[in-house]
Design an enzyme around this catalytic site. Structure first.
Site, PDB file in Angstrom:
ATOM      1  N   SER A 133      -3.485  -3.287  -0.461  1.00 25.13           N
ATOM      2  CA  SER A 133      -2.365  -3.958   0.194  1.00 25.13           C
ATOM      3  C   SER A 133      -2.940  -5.463   0.549  1.00 25.13           C
ATOM      4  O   SER A 133      -3.900  -5.320   1.121  1.00 25.13           O
ATOM      5  CB  SER A 133      -1.704  -3.266   1.403  1.00 25.13           C
ATOM      6  OG  SER A 133      -0.721  -3.970   1.761  1.00 25.13           O
ATOM      7  N   ALA A 134      -2.146  -6.350   0.276  1.00 23.65           N
ATOM      8  CA  ALA A 134      -2.553  -7.902   0.315  1.00 23.65           C
ATOM      9  C   ALA A 134      -2.601  -8.188   2.231  1.00 23.65           C
ATOM     10  O   ALA A 134      -3.424  -8.841   2.651  1.00 23.65           O
ATOM     11  CB  ALA A 134      -1.435  -8.737  -0.051  1.00 23.65           C
ATOM     12  N   HIS A 135      -1.557  -7.639   2.758  1.00 21.17           N
ATOM     13  CA  HIS A 135      -1.628  -7.936   4.248  1.00 21.17           C
ATOM     14  C   HIS A 135      -2.830  -7.673   5.119  1.00 21.17           C
ATOM     15  O   HIS A 135      -2.661  -8.105   6.134  1.00 21.17           O
ATOM     16  CB  HIS A 135      -0.228  -7.797   4.678  1.00 21.17           C
ATOM     17  CG  HIS A 135      -0.207  -6.303   5.449  1.00 21.17           C
ATOM     18  ND1 HIS A 135      -0.001  -5.112   4.342  1.00 21.17           N
ATOM     19  CD2 HIS A 135      -0.393  -5.740   6.530  1.00 21.17           C
ATOM     20  CE1 HIS A 135      -0.019  -3.826   5.170  1.00 21.17           C
ATOM     21  NE2 HIS A 135      -0.003  -4.322   6.297  1.00 21.17           N
TER      22      HIS A 135
ATOM     23  N   THR B 194      11.220  -7.408 -11.435  1.00 17.68           N
ATOM     24  CA  THR B 194      10.773  -8.601 -11.847  1.00 17.68           C
ATOM     25  C   THR B 194       9.452  -9.072 -10.796  1.00 17.68           C
ATOM     26  O   THR B 194       9.588  -8.565  -9.622  1.00 17.68           O
ATOM     27  CB  THR B 194      11.512  -9.752 -11.586  1.00 17.68           C
ATOM     28  OG1 THR B 194      12.872  -9.494 -12.254  1.00 17.68           O
ATOM     29  CG2 THR B 194      11.214 -11.206 -11.472  1.00 17.68           C
TER      30      THR B 194
ATOM     31  N   CYS C  17       1.966   0.878  11.674  1.00 16.03           N
ATOM     32  CA  CYS C  17       3.209   1.172  11.246  1.00 16.03           C
ATOM     33  C   CYS C  17       4.259   2.242  11.835  1.00 16.03           C
ATOM     34  O   CYS C  17       5.289   2.417  11.854  1.00 16.03           O
ATOM     35  CB  CYS C  17       2.970   1.904   9.702  1.00 16.03           C
ATOM     36  SG  CYS C  17       2.192   1.037   8.748  1.00 16.03           S
TER      37      CYS C  17
ATOM     38  N   GLY D  56       0.801  -1.080  -0.081  1.00 20.24           N
ATOM     39  CA  GLY D  56      -0.036   0.098  -0.031  1.00 20.24           C
ATOM     40  C   GLY D  56       0.734   1.146  -0.019  1.00 20.24           C
ATOM     41  O   GLY D  56       0.539   2.198  -0.577  1.00 20.24           O
TER      42      GLY D  56
ATOM     43  N   ASN E  18      -7.557   4.116   9.149  1.00 20.23           N
ATOM     44  CA  ASN E  18      -6.869   2.890   9.839  1.00 20.23           C
ATOM     45  C   ASN E  18      -6.794   2.955  11.268  1.00 20.23           C
ATOM     46  O   ASN E  18      -6.645   1.976  12.107  1.00 20.23           O
ATOM     47  CB  ASN E  18      -5.202   2.867   9.208  1.00 20.23           C
ATOM     48  CG  ASN E  18      -4.630   3.896   9.290  1.00 20.23           C
ATOM     49  OD1 ASN E  18      -4.892   5.276   8.802  1.00 20.23           O
ATOM     50  ND2 ASN E  18      -3.367   4.004   9.853  1.00 20.23           N
TER      51      ASN E  18
END
Length: 368
Positions: free
Chosen positions: A184-186, A222, A310, A50, A130
C-alpha cells in the site's frame, strides 16, 4: 502526480494522444515497482490499497482453487484485511486454521507443517506485523510450503501481507519465495487509496471487481493514474532511503525505550526486541486505558495509536496483543508509537516529557 490531475488527464484505456501519455505513465510505474520487487511488470496488479490487495490475494485465489481443496491457513495476528477475508471464506464453506504465535509474535514452522494437508490450497502469513512490528521468516515459510506442494503433488500458494515492509525490509519476491505480496502506498509517504498485489505468473485468481477488463482481466476499473505514479515514486524513494531510515529509527526507538524507566508507570513492552521493525514500539501502560493517553498525546501535538490505525477507535483489546499472551486488562492500555525520518531525538525528549505529564494527570484524576 500533478500533471496527471490536469494536463495529462486522459483515460489510459483510450487511444487518443493524452490517453497514451497516461498509459505510458502507468506502464513506467509498473516497471519501476516490478524492478524493486524483482518480478515481471505483468505480475503487478494495481489496487485501491493494501486491503483490496489482501482480499484479492486470499478470496480471489482461494475461490479459483476451490476445486483443488477448501483448506486455508493464516495466523492469529494478521491485519483485519486478512482475518476478515478468511472469515468471509469460512462463511462460504472454506476450512481455516489460525496459527498461534509465541510471545514475540512469530509462528512456529513446525506448527505450520502439521497443519498443511492434502486439501490445503493457500497459506497467508504477514511479513511484518503492523501493531508490534514482529518480522516473520517468510523465506523459510515459503520453502516449507514448496516442499509440501511436492509432497501432496499439488500447488499450495503463499500470500503475504507486506504493507509494513517497504522502505524497511527486502521486497525481492524471488528471495522471499512468495506467490503473492500485498503493498500500500500510504505507508511510505505515498498517496492514500492505491496499492498493488504481486501475483506470480500462473497463479489462478477469480476477479473481485469485474467490468472493463483492466489489469489483464484481473482487476477492472479505470486506473488511478496519479495515485499509481505517486505510489511508484514513493516506493522508489523508500527503497533508496531504506538503510538511512532503519538506522535513524533504531536510534530514536532505542532512545525512547531507554527513557521509559523515567516514567512513573508500570510499562510492558509488547514489541519484540529482535526480529522487529526498526520504527515500531508497542507499549502497554498497566492500570491505564490507552484512549486517555492518546488524547493527551494528541493535545500535545503527538500522533500515536492504540494498535492498528484502521481500528484505533475500538476500545476492545487488540487481537494481536491477546494472541501473544498479554492479559486483556493490560492490553487495553496499549499505545503504538512509530518513528520516521521526519522525527528527531529532540522530539523523543519532548515525548518523554509529555508522557510524564499525562501519567501524572491521569493518576491525580484517579485519586480524586
Amino acid at each position: 502526480m500533478l500533471p496527471y490531475f490536469s494536463s495529462d488527464f486522459g483515460n489510459p484505456s483510450s487511444l487518443y494522444g493524452i490517453a497514451q501519455v497516461a498509459r505510458n505513465a502507468v506502464d513506467k510505474s509498473r516497471e519501476d515497482i516490478s524492478a524493486i520487487l524483482n518480478c515481471r511488470p505483468s505480475e503487478i496488479v494495481f489496487t485501491s490499497g493494501g486491503t483490496e490487495a489482501d482480499n484479492m490475494g486470499i478470496i480471489g485465489v482461494a475461490k479459483a482453487l476451490y476445486a483443488n481443496g477448501n483448506h486455508l491457513i493464516t495466523s492469529k495476528i494478521e491485519h483485519h484485511a486478512v482475518i476478515h477475508s478468511m472469515e468471509e471464506l469460512e462463511s462460504q464453506g472454506f476450512d481455516v486454521d489460525y496459527l498461534n504465535v509465541n510471545k514475540n509474535g512469530l509462528i512456529s514452522i513446525s506448527d505450520l507443517e502439521k497443519k498443511i494437508g492434502p486439501k490445503t490450497t493457500l497459506v497467508s502469513i504477514m511479513y511484518a506485523n503492523n501493531e508490534i512490528g514482529s518480522i516473520q521468516d517468510i523465506a523459510n515459510i515459503a520453502k516449507l510450503i514448496k516442499e509440501k506442494s511436492i509432497q501432496f503433488k499439488k500447488d499450495i500458494y503463499f500470500h503475504t501481507d507486506a504493507v509494513q515492509a517497504p522502505g524497511k525490509l527486502d521486497l525481492d519476491v524471488k528471495k522471499l519465495g512468495v506467490d503473492m505480496l500485498a503493498l500500500s502506498a500510504h505507508k511510505i509517504n505515498g498517496p492514500k487509496g492505491v496499492g498493488c498485489l504481486y501475483l506470480k505468473k500462473g497463479t489462478p485468481v477469480s476477479p473481485l471487481i469485474v467490468g472493463g477488463g483492466q489489469e489483464r482481466q484481473r482487476r477492472s476499473g479505470t486506473e488511478n493514474v496519479p495515485g499509481i505514479v505517486g505510489f511508484a515514486k514513493a516506493l522508489s524513494i523508500a527503497e533508496l532511503n531504506k538503510n538511512k531510515f532503519n538506522n535513524h529509527c533504531e536510534i530514536l526507538k532505542n532512545k525512547f525505550i531507554s527513557c521509559l524507566n523515567n516514567l512513573d508507570a508500570e510499562i510492558l513492552i509488547a514489541s519484540p526486541l529482535e526480529n522487529c521493525l526498526s520504527n515500531v514500539v508497542n507499549l502497554c501502560f498497566e492500570n491505564f486505558e490507552g484512549e486517555p493517553i492518546l488524547i493527551g498525546l494528541d493535545m500535545a501535538g503527538i500522533c500515536a495509536s492504540s494498535g492498528s490505525a484502521c481500528s484505533s477507535a475500538s476500545l476492545e483489546p487488540s487481537h494481536v496483543l491477546l494472541a501473544i499472551g498479554i492479559d486483556p486488562k493490560i492490553a487495553v492500555g496499549s499505545v503504538r508509537f512509530s518513528f520516521s525520518l521526519q522525527n528527531s531525538e529532540e522530539e523523543i525528549i519532548y515525548l518523554e516529557k509529555k508522557l510524564k505529564d499525562i501519567i501524572s494527570e491521569l493518576k491525580s484524576s484517579i485519586k480524586i
